[in-house]
Scaffold this motif. Sequence first.
Motif, PDB file in Angstrom:
ATOM      1  N   GLY A  31      -4.389   2.554   0.887  1.00 28.27           N
ATOM      2  CA  GLY A  31      -3.115   1.225   1.294  1.00 28.27           C
ATOM      3  C   GLY A  31      -2.443   2.850   2.004  1.00 28.27           C
ATOM      4  N   VAL A  32      -1.846   2.899   2.982  1.00 28.46           N
ATOM      5  CA  VAL A  32      -1.096   4.231   3.269  1.00 28.46           C
ATOM      6  C   VAL A  32       0.185   3.679   3.528  1.00 28.46           C
ATOM      7  N   VAL A  33       1.493   3.814   2.753  1.00 26.56           N
ATOM      8  CA  VAL A  33       3.104   3.507   3.402  1.00 26.56           C
ATOM      9  C   VAL A  33       3.603   4.014   3.442  1.00 26.56           C
ATOM     10  N   ARG A  34       3.957   4.150   5.284  1.00 28.27           N
ATOM     11  CA  ARG A  34       4.158   5.253   6.250  1.00 28.27           C
ATOM     12  C   ARG A  34       6.001   5.573   5.536  1.00 28.27           C
ATOM     13  N   ASP A  35       6.166   4.648   4.815  1.00 29.95           N
ATOM     14  CA  ASP A  35       7.995   4.912   4.871  1.00 29.95           C
ATOM     15  C   ASP A  35       7.923   5.146   3.493  1.00 29.95           C
ATOM     16  N   GLY A  36       7.842   5.926   2.936  1.00 27.91           N
ATOM     17  CA  GLY A  36       7.601   6.200   0.635  1.00 27.91           C
ATOM     18  C   GLY A  36       9.061   6.190  -0.075  1.00 27.91           C
ATOM     19  N   ARG A  37       9.777   6.258   1.598  1.00 24.15           N
ATOM     20  CA  ARG A  37      11.579   5.484   1.198  1.00 24.15           C
ATOM     21  C   ARG A  37      11.741   4.260   0.399  1.00 24.15           C
ATOM     22  N   GLY A  38      11.041   3.490   0.404  1.00 23.41           N
ATOM     23  CA  GLY A  38      10.927   2.575  -0.068  1.00 23.41           C
ATOM     24  C   GLY A  38      10.258   2.231  -1.391  1.00 23.41           C
ATOM     25  N   TYR A  39       9.990   2.873  -1.873  1.00 22.77           N
ATOM     26  CA  TYR A  39       9.587   2.943  -3.292  1.00 22.77           C
ATOM     27  C   TYR A  39      10.011   4.534  -3.721  1.00 22.77           C
ATOM     28  N   PRO A  40      10.821   5.257  -4.875  1.00 27.67           N
ATOM     29  CA  PRO A  40      11.270   6.268  -4.541  1.00 27.67           C
ATOM     30  C   PRO A  40      11.142   6.954  -5.809  1.00 27.67           C
ATOM     31  N   ASP A  41       9.936   6.334  -6.504  1.00 28.84           N
ATOM     32  CA  ASP A  41       9.965   7.262  -7.892  1.00 28.84           C
ATOM     33  C   ASP A  41       8.576   6.219  -7.702  1.00 28.84           C
ATOM     34  N   GLU A  42       7.886   7.713  -9.280  1.00 22.05           N
ATOM     35  CA  GLU A  42       6.423   7.561  -9.594  1.00 22.05           C
ATOM     36  C   GLU A  42       6.186   6.417 -10.353  1.00 22.05           C
ATOM     37  N   ALA A  43       7.790   5.218 -10.975  1.00 19.80           N
ATOM     38  CA  ALA A  43       7.416   3.872 -11.593  1.00 19.80           C
ATOM     39  C   ALA A  43       7.072   2.976 -10.389  1.00 19.80           C
TER      40      ALA A  43
ATOM     41  N   ALA B  30       3.023   0.992  -9.850  1.00 20.03           N
ATOM     42  CA  ALA B  30       2.804  -0.910  -9.846  1.00 20.03           C
ATOM     43  C   ALA B  30       2.793  -0.706  -8.466  1.00 20.03           C
ATOM     44  N   LEU B  31       2.847  -0.458  -7.253  1.00 16.10           N
ATOM     45  CA  LEU B  31       2.304  -0.954  -6.233  1.00 16.10           C
ATOM     46  C   LEU B  31       1.113  -0.025  -5.738  1.00 16.10           C
ATOM     47  N   ALA B  32       0.417   0.590  -6.322  1.00  9.83           N
ATOM     48  CA  ALA B  32      -0.443   1.172  -6.182  1.00  9.83           C
ATOM     49  C   ALA B  32      -1.746   0.240  -6.675  1.00  9.83           C
ATOM     50  N   LYS B  33      -1.098  -0.595  -8.203  1.00  7.48           N
ATOM     51  CA  LYS B  33      -1.659  -1.552  -9.144  1.00  7.48           C
ATOM     52  C   LYS B  33      -2.054  -2.680  -8.551  1.00  7.48           C
ATOM     53  N   GLU B  34      -0.838  -2.660  -8.115  1.00  8.29           N
ATOM     54  CA  GLU B  34      -0.938  -4.411  -7.564  1.00  8.29           C
ATOM     55  C   GLU B  34      -1.863  -4.305  -6.216  1.00  8.29           C
ATOM     56  N   LEU B  35      -1.524  -3.860  -5.274  1.00 12.25           N
ATOM     57  CA  LEU B  35      -2.413  -3.892  -4.124  1.00 12.25           C
ATOM     58  C   LEU B  35      -3.728  -3.039  -4.495  1.00 12.25           C
ATOM     59  N   GLY B  36      -4.428  -3.188  -5.271  1.00 13.45           N
ATOM     60  CA  GLY B  36      -5.967  -2.238  -5.702  1.00 13.45           C
ATOM     61  C   GLY B  36      -6.799  -0.734  -5.386  1.00 13.45           C
ATOM     62  N   PHE B  37      -6.370  -1.104  -3.744  1.00 11.09           N
ATOM     63  CA  PHE B  37      -7.366   0.057  -3.884  1.00 11.09           C
ATOM     64  C   PHE B  37      -7.479   1.294  -4.574  1.00 11.09           C
ATOM     65  N   SER B  38      -8.568   1.805  -3.923  1.00  6.07           N
ATOM     66  CA  SER B  38      -8.546   3.396  -5.305  1.00  6.07           C
ATOM     67  C   SER B  38      -7.853   4.260  -4.648  1.00  6.07           C
ATOM     68  N   GLU B  39      -7.153   4.248  -3.943  1.00  2.90           N
ATOM     69  CA  GLU B  39      -5.845   5.374  -3.352  1.00  2.90           C
ATOM     70  C   GLU B  39      -4.962   5.068  -2.710  1.00  2.90           C
ATOM     71  N   THR B  40      -3.914   4.497  -2.813  1.00  2.00           N
ATOM     72  CA  THR B  40      -2.436   4.204  -1.722  1.00  2.00           C
ATOM     73  C   THR B  40      -1.707   5.454  -1.399  1.00  2.00           C
ATOM     74  N   VAL B  41      -1.298   6.018  -0.433  1.00  2.00           N
ATOM     75  CA  VAL B  41      -0.369   7.009   0.086  1.00  2.00           C
ATOM     76  C   VAL B  41       0.733   6.936  -0.162  1.00  2.00           C
ATOM     77  N   PHE B  42       1.991   7.317  -0.569  1.00  2.00           N
ATOM     78  CA  PHE B  42       3.243   7.259   0.340  1.00  2.00           C
ATOM     79  C   PHE B  42       3.596   8.514   0.992  1.00  2.00           C
ATOM     80  N   VAL B  43       3.940   8.450   2.322  1.00  2.00           N
ATOM     81  CA  VAL B  43       4.339   9.075   2.998  1.00  2.00           C
ATOM     82  C   VAL B  43       5.684   9.862   3.236  1.00  2.00           C
ATOM     83  N   ASP B  44       5.824  10.586   2.011  1.00  2.00           N
ATOM     84  CA  ASP B  44       7.672  11.002   1.826  1.00  2.00           C
ATOM     85  C   ASP B  44       7.789  11.861   3.255  1.00  2.00           C
ATOM     86  N   ASP B  45       7.648  12.492   4.573  1.00  2.00           N
ATOM     87  CA  ASP B  45       7.597  12.955   5.865  1.00  2.00           C
ATOM     88  C   ASP B  45       6.781  13.329   6.438  1.00  2.00           C
TER      89      ASP B  45
END
Length: 222
Positions: A26-38, A42-57
Motif C-alpha cells: 500500500g502506498v499513501v501518496r500524501d502522508g500528511r493525512g496521517y501525520p504521526d506514527e500512531a 493504525a492504518l497499516a494494521k487496518e490494511l493488513g499488507f506486509s508493508e505500507t508506505v507513507f510518502v512525505d515528500d
Amino acid sequence: MNTTATDIDVLRVFCAGDGRYGNALGVVRDGRGYPDEASRQALAKELGFSETVFVDDPERGDVDIYTPGLRLPFAGHPLVGAAWLLDLQVICPPAGEVWVRGDGEFTWIEARAEWAPPRTLRQYGSAAEVEALDVPEPGEWIYAWAWEEEAAGRIRARAFPGRGDGIDEDEATGAAALLLTAQLDRALNITQGLGSQLLTAPGPDGIVELGGRVRLERTLTV
C-alpha cells in the motif's frame, strides 16, 4: 487520525514475468493525512499488507515504512514499489539514501545489506524441501532457501516473519534477498513464495542491487 478520504495505491512488487504474484504494497501518496506514527501504524494494521508506505515528500523521495505491527527503517519491496510508482531516481527511507534505476521491465534499487533488519537465513538441501515447509510458530524471522541451480544463481525461497501480526508468510522479501546476496557474494535469481521473482547483484563498497517488476493492482479509498 485522518478524517478525510485518502487514496491508497495497491501495488504488486516482484511480480513473475507474466505479471502474477508479487508482494502487495500500500502506498499513501500524501502522508500528511496521517501525520504521526500512531495514525500510520493504525492504518497499516487496518490494511493488513506486509508493508505500507507513507510518502512525505514525493520530489525528495522521503518515505516512511510500516508493517501491521511496527515501523521499519528499511525494507526492499516497499522501496522498489514506491520508486516505480513515483518515478524517482532517489528514494529516502529512514535508513539512508537509496538510488534507483529502471532497466526495461525491472526497477532496481541500490542499498546496503546492513540496513536490512536481522533475519535467520536457513539453507535447505533442495527446492522441494523449501516448498514442503509448514509455517513455523511465531518468534524468529526465517528466510528458508535452497539452490535450484547453483551454477546459474537460481534460488527457491520462502519467508516467515514470525511476528504474529497476521503475515504468516511474506510473498517477496527484498531485505532478506539483500542479506543472502551479501552472504553468498554473487548475483541471484530468486523465486519466492507462490512465484514472485527477485533479482540481485553485489556491487562495490558493500552495495547490493535489488530489482523486480512492479504493477499497479488497484486504488483504494479509505
